[in-house]
Design an enzyme around this catalytic site. Structure first.
Site, PDB file in Angstrom:
ATOM      1  N   HIS A  27       0.829  -1.128  -0.308  1.00  0.00           N
ATOM      2  CA  HIS A  27      -0.020  -0.001  -0.003  1.00  0.00           C
ATOM      3  C   HIS A  27       1.127   1.260  -0.056  1.00  0.00           C
ATOM      4  O   HIS A  27       2.030   1.113   0.679  1.00  0.00           O
ATOM      5  CB  HIS A  27      -0.973   0.082   1.361  1.00  0.00           C
ATOM      6  CG  HIS A  27      -1.893  -0.937   1.307  1.00  0.00           C
ATOM      7  ND1 HIS A  27      -3.118  -0.942   1.831  1.00  0.00           N
ATOM      8  CD2 HIS A  27      -2.000  -2.351   0.632  1.00  0.00           C
ATOM      9  CE1 HIS A  27      -3.963  -1.885   1.910  1.00  0.00           C
ATOM     10  NE2 HIS A  27      -3.376  -2.664   1.068  1.00  0.00           N
ATOM     11  N   GLU A  39       0.760   3.784   1.711  1.00  0.00           N
ATOM     12  CA  GLU A  39       1.350   4.410   2.891  1.00  0.00           C
ATOM     13  C   GLU A  39       2.402   3.482   3.694  1.00  0.00           C
ATOM     14  O   GLU A  39       3.576   4.031   4.251  1.00  0.00           O
ATOM     15  CB  GLU A  39       0.045   4.387   4.019  1.00  0.00           C
ATOM     16  CG  GLU A  39      -0.976   5.167   3.594  1.00  0.00           C
ATOM     17  CD  GLU A  39      -2.026   4.630   2.852  1.00  0.00           C
ATOM     18  OE1 GLU A  39      -3.432   4.688   3.058  1.00  0.00           O
ATOM     19  OE2 GLU A  39      -1.881   3.569   2.114  1.00  0.00           O
ATOM     20  N   CYS A  93      -2.860   0.188   7.262  1.00  0.00           N
ATOM     21  CA  CYS A  93      -2.202   1.616   7.277  1.00  0.00           C
ATOM     22  C   CYS A  93      -2.340   2.388   8.350  1.00  0.00           C
ATOM     23  O   CYS A  93      -1.189   3.256   8.885  1.00  0.00           O
ATOM     24  CB  CYS A  93      -2.424   2.215   5.866  1.00  0.00           C
ATOM     25  SG  CYS A  93      -2.047   1.068   4.224  1.00  0.00           S
TER      26      CYS A  93
END
Length: 148
Positions: free
Chosen positions: A48, A50, A81
Site C-alpha cells: 500500500h 502508506e 495503514c
C-alpha cells in the site's frame, strides 16, 4: 495533497488502485518521500502507498519514529495503514476521500479511537476529496469495462 494526487495518477496509469501518499517534514514543509500503491506490480498485498512511504521515510531518517512528519494520503487509510501510521508516530494525518468499505479512520473500524491504538495523530479529512473520489471512480469504471 496535490503531490499525493500526482502519485495516485501514477498508480492509475499502472493499473494500480489510485492511492498516493507524501510524507512532509513539518518544520519546513518539504516532501521527503512520495509513493503510490504498488500491489499489482510487486504482487504483494502489503505494498500500500502508506506502507511504502513510511518504510522509505524511516530508512531515510534512520528512525522508526516520524514524530516531526505529516502524512498526506488521497484515500482514507485501511486498518493496516492506520496501524502503521500509529506505530511510526506520524504527527498529523491528512486524507482526501473517505473509504466506506475499507477505511479505518472515520468510516468503519475507527482504529485511532480503539484501545489498540497507542498513538493518535491529529486527523484532517476531506482534503481535495472530490479529486480523489473522481480518480477512484474513473479507475473502477475502467476496470469494469475491461472485464466486460
Amino acid at each position: 495533497m496535490e503531490q499525493a494526487l500526482k502519485q495516485a495518477r501514477l498508480a492509475f496509469d499502472k493499473n494500480e488502485v489510485p492511492v498516493g501518499v507524501v510524507i512532509v517534514y513539518r518544520l519546513n514543509q518539504k516532501i521527503i518521500v512520495s509513493s503510490h500503491n504498488n500491489i499489482e506490480e510487486k504482487n504483494n498485498a502489503l505494498c500500500h502507498a502508506e506502507i511504502i512511504a513510511i518504510n522509505e521515510a524511516c530508512n531515510l531518517i534512520s528512525s522508526k519514529n516520524l514524530n516531526d512528519y505529516d502524512i498526506y494520503v488521497t484515500l482514507e487509510p485501511c486498518a493496516m495503514c492506520a496501524s502503521a501510521i500509529s506505530h511510526s508516530r506520524l504527527k498529523r494525518l491528512f486524507y482526501g476521500a473517505s473509504d466506506s468499505k475499507q477505511g479505518a479512520v472515520e468510516s468503519n473500524l475507527r482504529y485511532f479511537n480503539s484501545s489498540a491504538c497507542f498513538h493518535r495523530p491529529e486527523i484532517y479529512s476531506g482534503i481535495l476529496s472530490e479529486h480523489s473520489r473522481f480518480l477512484m471512480k474513473e479507475f473502477f469504471q475502467k476496470m469494469r469495462s475491461t472485464i466486460d
